[in-house]
Each structure stands twice: as structure tokens, then as C-alpha cells.
Write a protein that holds these residues in place. Sequence first.
Motif, PDB file in Angstrom:
ATOM      1  N   LYS A   1      -6.267 -10.951   4.502  1.00  0.00           N
ATOM      2  CA  LYS A   1      -6.029 -12.010   3.520  1.00  0.00           C
ATOM      3  C   LYS A   1      -5.002 -11.612   2.461  1.00  0.00           C
ATOM      4  O   LYS A   1      -4.098 -12.393   2.126  1.00  0.00           O
ATOM      5  N   GLU A   2      -5.113 -10.406   1.922  1.00  0.00           N
ATOM      6  CA  GLU A   2      -4.274 -10.010   0.796  1.00  0.00           C
ATOM      7  C   GLU A   2      -2.955  -9.376   1.233  1.00  0.00           C
ATOM      8  O   GLU A   2      -1.903  -9.664   0.652  1.00  0.00           O
ATOM      9  N   VAL A   3      -3.007  -8.506   2.222  1.00  0.00           N
ATOM     10  CA  VAL A   3      -1.815  -7.767   2.628  1.00  0.00           C
ATOM     11  C   VAL A   3      -0.985  -8.549   3.645  1.00  0.00           C
ATOM     12  O   VAL A   3       0.232  -8.720   3.485  1.00  0.00           O
TER      13      VAL A   3
ATOM     14  N   GLY B   1     -12.493 -13.326   0.316  1.00  0.00           N
ATOM     15  CA  GLY B   1     -11.770 -14.444   0.920  1.00  0.00           C
ATOM     16  C   GLY B   1     -12.310 -14.941   2.239  1.00  0.00           C
ATOM     17  O   GLY B   1     -11.634 -15.687   2.960  1.00  0.00           O
TER      18      GLY B   1
ATOM     19  N   ARG C   1     -10.042  -8.076   3.768  1.00  0.00           N
ATOM     20  CA  ARG C   1      -9.173  -7.913   2.600  1.00  0.00           C
ATOM     21  C   ARG C   1      -7.732  -7.641   3.043  1.00  0.00           C
ATOM     22  O   ARG C   1      -6.784  -8.214   2.485  1.00  0.00           O
TER      23      ARG C   1
ATOM     24  N   LYS D   1      -1.447 -11.721   4.433  1.00  0.00           N
ATOM     25  CA  LYS D   1      -1.393 -13.151   4.073  1.00  0.00           C
ATOM     26  C   LYS D   1      -1.782 -14.031   5.264  1.00  0.00           C
ATOM     27  O   LYS D   1      -1.176 -15.068   5.549  1.00  0.00           O
TER      28      LYS D   1
END
Length: 214
Positions: free
Chosen positions: A159-161, A187, A156, A163
Motif C-alpha cells: 500500500k505505502e511503497v 490499509g 504496508r 502504491k
Amino acid sequence: VYLSMSSSGFQAPVVFSKCIYRRYLWAGANLMDTEPVSRGRCSSSQPTAAKKKEPKIPDDSWASAPAESMIITPNSVATRGLAAMDPPHILVVEDTTMCWKVLKMSLTKMNCTVDVAEDGTQALEAVTKSIESNHPYQLILMDLRMPNMDGFEATRMLKEVMKYSVPIVALTAETGADVRERCKHIGFDKFVQKPLRGALLKSILDQFCQHVTE
């Protein structure tokens, strides 16, 4: 087992007990340098303690085979350019020593370079370092259940922080639909059950790294 003691004249054969003979064969010793023993002295009068069995790393013939040759395909060149000439750089995130050693050995045999992180925190540090050193990973193999930071949270964060666009494959012994759904939501690019065998590992390298070996 009888051995002749001389090339000329007759001499009584020297007798080696079968168990002593086998023992020296196993050790690769030269029997002619040993003293002859008589029959019946094979067993010892002292009791022999049972040997403790050492844990074995799972043995796969594909993992212990000689290194394979890398094949440069048109697809790999079109996707990676001149980087297709370089071996894929893989990050293995796994807290069980036996598992990551086997996986690292297998990937090395398939002409990959491998780094190991033993939890999610180390994985984030390894990714950051690889970016700063301009030696990025082409693939991450991520265990889900680890101490400090598990694979769910590490992915997480990536993928999210951060990128981070590099493919991340989930490795787990779990089979539940809820785990698969959670991986998909976070993800992960692929969900794979342990143990990761050679044929499947090759297909993953081909799918995500355009890396083919023979």
C-alpha cells in the motif's frame, strides 16, 4: 448370505459369512469369483492393529460441490468492462498448507484463478510478477501471522511503497480490537475472521471483484 450355484437341479447353498460379504461389497468385488467360506471363520486369530487415523481437511459441502456458473452482471461490466468475462485472478497468502488448499479449492469451484504465496516476501514477488506479465490480481486474501514477512508488513509495503490499489482482505483467527485497528491503519480493505465460509467468500468476491456465481 446364500447364493444358488445352479439353475437346474438342487444343490446345497453356498454360505458366505456376513463380514466377508460386507468386505467384498465394500471393495466392489464380484462375489461369484470368490471361494465359499464356512460360518465361524469371520474373525482372525491374529490380533488386528488399530489403524492410525489420518488428519482430515475440513469438509464443506460448498467446497466439494461441482464448479459453479459465473454470472455476468451489469455492475461487473460497468466496473471491469470486457474483463468481466474473465474469471477473477486471486492471490492467497497463507502459510498453513491445509488452509490454503481448502481456500484455493473453494475459489476454483467459484470460477476464480488462484495463485498461492506462503509468506509476505513471496506475496510481494507474486504481485510484481503479475504486474510485469500484465495479469494483475483483482483481490488478495492475506493471512496476518506468517514467517519471514507477516501480513501486516507485506500489506504496508504494497500500500505505502508500491502504491498498490488492489483490495487486500485480512484473514485471521484473532478477534482483538487492537488487531482490527492495526489492520485499518495499515490499509487493509476488509477484516475477516477464520474460517472463511462459502457464503462470506462469495460476498467478498461480489464486493471486490463484482464476481457472482450460482
